[in-house]
Design an enzyme around this catalytic site. Sequence first.
Site, PDB file in Angstrom:
ATOM      1  N   HIS A  24       0.309 -12.270   1.526  1.00 37.56           N
ATOM      2  CA  HIS A  24      -0.451 -11.321   0.712  1.00 37.56           C
ATOM      3  C   HIS A  24      -0.495 -11.757  -0.752  1.00 37.56           C
ATOM      4  O   HIS A  24       0.538 -11.779  -1.425  1.00 37.56           O
ATOM      5  CB  HIS A  24       0.181  -9.929   0.817  1.00 37.56           C
ATOM      6  CG  HIS A  24      -0.718  -8.814   0.408  1.00 37.56           C
ATOM      7  ND1 HIS A  24      -0.285  -7.501   0.310  1.00 37.56           N
ATOM      8  CD2 HIS A  24      -2.032  -8.792   0.077  1.00 37.56           C
ATOM      9  CE1 HIS A  24      -1.294  -6.739  -0.052  1.00 37.56           C
ATOM     10  NE2 HIS A  24      -2.366  -7.507  -0.210  1.00 37.56           N
TER      11      HIS A  24
ATOM     12  N   TYR B 287       0.830  -1.197   0.000  1.00 32.93           N
ATOM     13  CA  TYR B 287       0.000   0.000   0.000  1.00 32.93           C
ATOM     14  C   TYR B 287       0.875   1.263   0.000  1.00 32.93           C
ATOM     15  O   TYR B 287       1.470   1.628   1.013  1.00 32.93           O
ATOM     16  CB  TYR B 287      -0.928   0.034   1.211  1.00 32.93           C
ATOM     17  CG  TYR B 287      -1.834  -1.176   1.339  1.00 32.93           C
ATOM     18  CD1 TYR B 287      -2.179  -1.950   0.234  1.00 32.93           C
ATOM     19  CD2 TYR B 287      -2.340  -1.555   2.580  1.00 32.93           C
ATOM     20  CE1 TYR B 287      -3.006  -3.054   0.357  1.00 32.93           C
ATOM     21  CE2 TYR B 287      -3.173  -2.662   2.710  1.00 32.93           C
ATOM     22  CZ  TYR B 287      -3.492  -3.408   1.592  1.00 32.93           C
ATOM     23  OH  TYR B 287      -4.310  -4.508   1.726  1.00 32.93           O
TER      24      TYR B 287
END
Length: 328
Positions: A145, A56
């Site tokens: 992830h 992010y």
Amino acid sequence: MRHTTLGRGAVPVTALSFGSAGIGGLYTSVPAEQAAEAVDAAWDADIRYFDTAPHYGIGLAERRLGEALRTRDRAEYTLSTKVGRVLEPVRAAAGEPVGDDLANGFAVPATHRRFWDFSADGVRRSIEDSLERLGLDRIDIAYLHDPDDHGDEAFTQAYPALERLRAEGVVGAIGAGMNQTAMLTRFVRDTDVDAVLCAGRFTLLDGSALADLLPEAAARGTSVVVGGVFNSGLLADPRPGATYDYTAAPADLLDRALRMDAVTRRHGVPLRAAALHYPLRHPAVASVLVGTRSADEVRDAAGQFARTIPDDLWAELRAEGLLTEDAV
């Protein structure tokens, strides 16, 4: 705010949780002050579970979230981050512009590059790097992830590395976060994860997690954190031009969302409130993760979450054929 613990462990989460991709500059830039205000608003709303990832904003979300939480009592909140992408600085030539990271969805300077790494060494390095960016003393939950295209390495190297980190007390809980259910179900069935983070596959418009992931999680005592409850926008604001899973919503889904909106409004409830509450109808779901980028968005989410959803609303959605697979 309701609290529960993940799986069979002792890591607590609140029923509503804060996703930090937005304050990491997802799609559009977010000023630092606005990001800090968003975290403050979440705290004021009694949200105590905060999620982030190196992906992010190529580290920006972790840095901002860590800075905003650093003055809080560390025993009062839970923080998760993710492994699988390692960041390396970009070595630009003298005078060469850095560019941006919009190709990866983030409006931030491209000061780093991401490299997939689900090796055991990569997992440990990722955790160490995240701790440095966060400036905190520990990470409570570590998720693999998006291992979609790295299944072998994720199961044979990354997952065992997370198990060792949990045994060593470096992290409190472990899991995987993905936008699909098949591999998450495999993690629940074949490993000892505490939780999985499932994005977009358990919503009012997509109940696919009910077919495999949620029954398996309930049977094994594994917690599910649900993200993407608005399917990227359609369930937050159903209208022509709205997005579904980050592309223009197909006509049939737009029609279904608009019909759902009409039903919920007849019960005095905005559709986005129903979308927030729906996943928690299933006993395996521990928390609903909402990505926000401003204090106003946080306050709106918390306000909608505080609403009481009448049982008649769910019954009418079923009767209208709009909720073809219900959580209970």
